[in-house]
Design a protein around this motif. Structure first.
Motif, PDB file in Angstrom:
ATOM      1  N   ASN A  25       0.824  -1.214   0.000  1.00  0.00           N
ATOM      2  CA  ASN A  25       0.000   0.000   0.000  1.00  0.00           C
ATOM      3  C   ASN A  25       0.856   1.261   0.000  1.00  0.00           C
ATOM      4  N   ALA A  26       1.929   1.227   0.803  1.00  0.00           N
ATOM      5  CA  ALA A  26       2.804   2.399   0.885  1.00  0.00           C
ATOM      6  C   ALA A  26       3.484   2.648  -0.464  1.00  0.00           C
ATOM      7  N   VAL A  27       3.916   1.569  -1.115  1.00  0.00           N
ATOM      8  CA  VAL A  27       4.546   1.711  -2.431  1.00  0.00           C
ATOM      9  C   VAL A  27       3.526   2.268  -3.428  1.00  0.00           C
ATOM     10  N   GLY A  68      -1.760  -3.653  -5.094  1.00  0.00           N
ATOM     11  CA  GLY A  68      -3.009  -4.131  -4.505  1.00  0.00           C
ATOM     12  C   GLY A  68      -4.140  -3.849  -5.466  1.00  0.00           C
ATOM     13  N   PHE A  69      -5.164  -4.684  -5.446  1.00  0.00           N
ATOM     14  CA  PHE A  69      -6.286  -4.342  -6.304  1.00  0.00           C
ATOM     15  C   PHE A  69      -7.556  -5.010  -5.840  1.00  0.00           C
ATOM     16  N   ARG A  70      -7.504  -5.604  -4.659  1.00  0.00           N
ATOM     17  CA  ARG A  70      -8.712  -6.305  -4.262  1.00  0.00           C
ATOM     18  C   ARG A  70      -9.451  -5.598  -3.139  1.00  0.00           C
ATOM     19  N   GLY A  71      -8.823  -4.554  -2.603  1.00  0.00           N
ATOM     20  CA  GLY A  71      -9.481  -3.801  -1.549  1.00  0.00           C
ATOM     21  C   GLY A  71      -9.828  -4.634  -0.343  1.00  0.00           C
ATOM     22  N   GLU A  72      -8.944  -5.570   0.018  1.00  0.00           N
ATOM     23  CA  GLU A  72      -9.279  -6.475   1.117  1.00  0.00           C
ATOM     24  C   GLU A  72      -8.315  -6.410   2.276  1.00  0.00           C
ATOM     25  N   ALA A  73      -7.127  -5.927   2.014  1.00  0.00           N
ATOM     26  CA  ALA A  73      -6.081  -6.095   3.021  1.00  0.00           C
ATOM     27  C   ALA A  73      -6.431  -5.397   4.333  1.00  0.00           C
ATOM     28  N   GLY A 121       1.434  11.713   4.547  1.00  0.00           N
ATOM     29  CA  GLY A 121       1.619  10.285   4.355  1.00  0.00           C
ATOM     30  C   GLY A 121       0.700   9.504   5.274  1.00  0.00           C
ATOM     31  N   THR A 122       1.019   8.246   5.452  1.00  0.00           N
ATOM     32  CA  THR A 122       0.117   7.382   6.190  1.00  0.00           C
ATOM     33  C   THR A 122       0.872   6.557   7.214  1.00  0.00           C
ATOM     34  N   GLN A 123       0.258   6.410   8.382  1.00  0.00           N
ATOM     35  CA  GLN A 123       0.827   5.508   9.381  1.00  0.00           C
ATOM     36  C   GLN A 123      -0.224   4.508   9.807  1.00  0.00           C
TER      37      GLN A 123
HETATM   38  P1  ADP Z   1      -6.040  -2.369  -2.003  1.00  0.00           P
HETATM   39  O1  ADP Z   1      -4.611  -2.032  -1.738  1.00  0.00           O
HETATM   40  O2  ADP Z   1      -6.187  -3.710  -2.599  1.00  0.00           O
HETATM   41  O3  ADP Z   1      -6.795  -1.308  -2.718  1.00  0.00           O
HETATM   42  P2  ADP Z   1      -6.275  -2.209   0.819  1.00  0.00           P
HETATM   43  O4  ADP Z   1      -7.257  -2.763   1.775  1.00  0.00           O
HETATM   44  O5  ADP Z   1      -4.872  -2.626   0.983  1.00  0.00           O
HETATM   45  O6  ADP Z   1      -6.768  -2.552  -0.609  1.00  0.00           O
HETATM   46  O7  ADP Z   1      -6.340  -0.659   0.852  1.00  0.00           O
HETATM   47  C1  ADP Z   1      -7.598  -0.023   0.619  1.00  0.00           C
HETATM   48  C2  ADP Z   1      -7.424   1.374   0.121  1.00  0.00           C
HETATM   49  O8  ADP Z   1      -6.881   2.194   1.139  1.00  0.00           O
HETATM   50  C3  ADP Z   1      -6.463   1.504  -1.039  1.00  0.00           C
HETATM   51  O9  ADP Z   1      -7.093   1.293  -2.266  1.00  0.00           O
HETATM   52  C4  ADP Z   1      -5.954   2.935  -0.888  1.00  0.00           C
HETATM   53  O10 ADP Z   1      -6.843   3.826  -1.514  1.00  0.00           O
HETATM   54  C5  ADP Z   1      -6.031   3.184   0.603  1.00  0.00           C
HETATM   55  N1  ADP Z   1      -4.728   3.023   1.253  1.00  0.00           N
HETATM   56  C6  ADP Z   1      -4.313   1.984   2.003  1.00  0.00           C
HETATM   57  N2  ADP Z   1      -3.059   2.172   2.476  1.00  0.00           N
HETATM   58  C7  ADP Z   1      -2.656   3.366   2.006  1.00  0.00           C
HETATM   59  C8  ADP Z   1      -1.447   4.148   2.143  1.00  0.00           C
HETATM   60  N3  ADP Z   1      -0.387   3.692   2.863  1.00  0.00           N
HETATM   61  N4  ADP Z   1      -1.385   5.336   1.523  1.00  0.00           N
HETATM   62  C9  ADP Z   1      -2.428   5.796   0.800  1.00  0.00           C
HETATM   63  N5  ADP Z   1      -3.591   5.121   0.629  1.00  0.00           N
HETATM   64  C10 ADP Z   1      -3.720   3.923   1.224  1.00  0.00           C
END
Ligand code: ADP
Ligand code: MG
Length: 567
Positions: free
Chosen positions: A15-17, A73-78, A121-123
């Protein structure tokens, strides 16, 4: 999906990448079970999107359609899956925004969104993983093992993204810092991860077949390890640990490495998305290629090509450890050693001293001009010491050649060429040589007659527990035939059943080559030594013997100067 702490780290790093981060920090405690915190300086998540981010099947990444997935990522599940098994908090601030926001999730329930003082950014904090699923908790390995697995995930991500700076910290380990290697800094990044001496022992790999591209670095065969921990594969930027790919890598080095030694490599495959399915394995560690044969051929071919080009280069590590051995007596002015990140397998042992005595013939080069010397990569033979080591002078240093190891490679390559041309010369023995063997071994040998014949060895049954050798490869007329037959039988027993025909033939050819080569302990005349050197220069792969040991080591003048403290 959430199997262990390392799988959480993998998702958060992806996600960070995806968010375009340039720096990513990972902090863990209790092997990631107590805490995983991933902080990035990417684009961030806006207030209104925070809740969506932690809900199942909410992704911001499907714009291009399922077949053109660029992001990891592309499944929106993590985030949703992790939130279901841990206490999660996501704090984030958009790049153009003055303040940030935080959301907490526990047992799948989101708390209210509140302002948070955070950087752009995000934590993401993941605490008490599996607190709600004690059954899962029981299956966790030790904290130490989990912490190790997390470091491995970070190394993989770092390898895939050389320009991003990665740091790991927290109570599980001392701080580890992998600075950005710049956008084109793959070799630098690989060196940061594999250790300093990799650079000098690396082959650049770049090959393409039918739209599939292979790039990256693989080690010279002489730079090898006892396990596959330093073999990294990436498919379209994703780290994979895929059996077929490991198998292809092993096959590429089959001629150069003993069975229990492994090359070091970081290899990247770019495959058109339609030709690869990356979702076979839930943790995405395995992939399925539409054309597995093509990919295997590309990996084997690409590496062999590079090996052929660099054929007579040998590992520098020998020379480096020789220097280390010398410098135990006289420490070098400054230490040039840095430990590779987090690996702890034993380093190669120093070669020990080379006692230069006897046999020195200072005048053997009398008629070689400096130009002649410079033009010869392996230099001109100066002396033979201990009846096995040839000392040569090169344009800018000196080389020590292991005559037996070098000759073994030459014989092997010649044998293989002759085999490919179906023209291995065989020499009939005047009196057949009878070799006593166990009944099992006789059976084993007789089952391989066609392969043995192809190599010029003609053997037939001689009673229950012996064979008669009627002809041998012409290279071997003076060799110890009993020893050879016994070695081949051992080799066959080892390789039984599991190994492909071509590998068996290669191994037998290797055994023959070993018996056909000049033994250590034989004195060579100056012309013989120079002839051996010239043959080495003309022979592919002559930098290593068939067991992956170097056939020669080189000391540059500058190395010598350093050893003597002149520099
Ligand atoms: P996916 O990566 O498959 O879309 P995730 O559950 O991992 O699903 O993340 C859901 C959404 O949250 C991502 O599509 C993204 O929009 C946002 N997101 C998650 N982590 C980050 C991050 N570190 N920085 C920016 N956006 C994030
Ligand atoms: Mg994701």
């Amino acid at each position: 999906m959430v199997e262990r702490p390392a799988s959480v780290v993998k998702e958060l790093l992806e996600n960070a990448v995806d968010a375009g981060a340039e720096r990513i920090e990972v902090a863990t405690a209790g092997g990631g079970m107590a805490l995983i915190r991933v902080t990035d300086d990417g684009g961030g998540i806006g207030r209104d999107d925070l809740r969506l981010a932690v809900e199942r099947h909410c992704t911001s990444k499907l714009a291009g359609g399922l077949n053109a997935i660029e992001t990891l990522g592309f499944r929106g599940e993590a985030l949703a899956s992790i939130s279901a098994v841990a206490r999660v908090s996501v704090a984030s601030r958009l790049r153009q925004s003055d303040n940030g926001w935080r959301i907490g999730v526990e047992g799948g329930r989101a708390t209210a969104i509140a302002p948070a003082a955070v950087n752009v950014g995000t934590q993401v904090d993941v605490k008490d993983l599996f607190f709600a699923t004690p059954a899962r908790l029981k299956f966790m390995k030790s904290e130490r093992a989990e912490a190790t697995a997390i470091s491995e995930i970070v190394r993989q991500a770092a390898m895939a993204h050389p320009s991003i700076r990665f740091a790991i910290s927290g109570s599980d380990r001392s701080m580890l810092n992998i600075p950005s290697a710049g956008p084109d800094g793959l070799l630098t990044r690989v060196e940061q991860i594999f250790g300093r001496d990799f650079r000098e022992n690396a082959l650049a790999i770049d090959a393409e077949r039918d739209g599939v591209r292979l790039s990256g670095y693989a080690s010279l065969p002489t730079f090898n390890r006892g396990n596959t921990a330093r073999q990294y594969f990436f498919v379209n930027g994703r780290p994979v640990r895929d059996k077929q790919l490991f198998g292809a890598l092993r096959a590429a080095y089959a001629d150069f490495l003993a069975r229990d030694r492994h090359a070091v490599a970081a290899l990247f495959l770019q495959v058109p998305p339609a030709l690869v399915d990356v979702n076979v394995h839930p943790a995405k560690a395995e992939v399925r290629f539409r054309d597995a044969g093509l990919v295997r051929g590309l990996v084997i071919g690409g590496i062999r090509e590079a090996l052929a080009v660099e054929g007579h280069r040998s590992s520098s590590t020998g020379a480096i450890s020789m220097q280390a051995a010398f410098s135990q007596r006289q420490p070098p002015p400054e230490s040039r050693w840095t430990a590779p990140l987090g690996f702890n397998d034993a380093e190669q042992s120093p070669l020990g001293d080379i006692g230069v005595s006897a046999d020195i013939r200072p005048d053997s080069l009398s008629n070689a001009t400096p130009e002649t010397v410079k033009a010869l990569p392996l230099g001109v033979a100066r002396a033979q010491v201990h009846e096995n080591y040839i000392i040569t002078q090169t344009g800018d240093g000196m080389i020590v050649v292991d005559q037996h190891a070098a000759h073994e490679r030459l014989v092997y390559e010649r044998l293989k060429q002759a085999m490919a041309a179906k023209s291995v010369e065989s020499q009939l023995l005047l009196v057949p040589d009878v070799v006593e063997l166990s009944e099992d071994d006789v059976g084993r040998l007789l089952a391989r007659l066609p392969e043995l014949n192809a190599l010029g060895l003609v053997v037939e049954r001689f009673g229950h527990s012996a064979v008669a050798v009627r002809a041998v490869p012409a290279l071997l007329v003076e060799a110890d035939i009993k020893g050879l037959v016994n070695d081949i039988v051992d080799e066959l027993a080892d390789l039984e059943a599991t190994t492909a025909l071509s590998v068996r033939i290669d191994k037998i050819a290797g055994t023959i080559a070993c018996h056909g080569s000049v033994r250590s302990g034989r004195r060579l005349r100056p012309e013989e030594m120079d002839a051996l050197l010239r043959q080495m220069e003309a022979t592919p792969h002559s930098g290593q013997c068939i067991h992956g040991r170097p056939t020669y080591i080189e000391l540059k003048l500058s190395d010598l100067e350093r050893l003597f403290g002149r520099k």
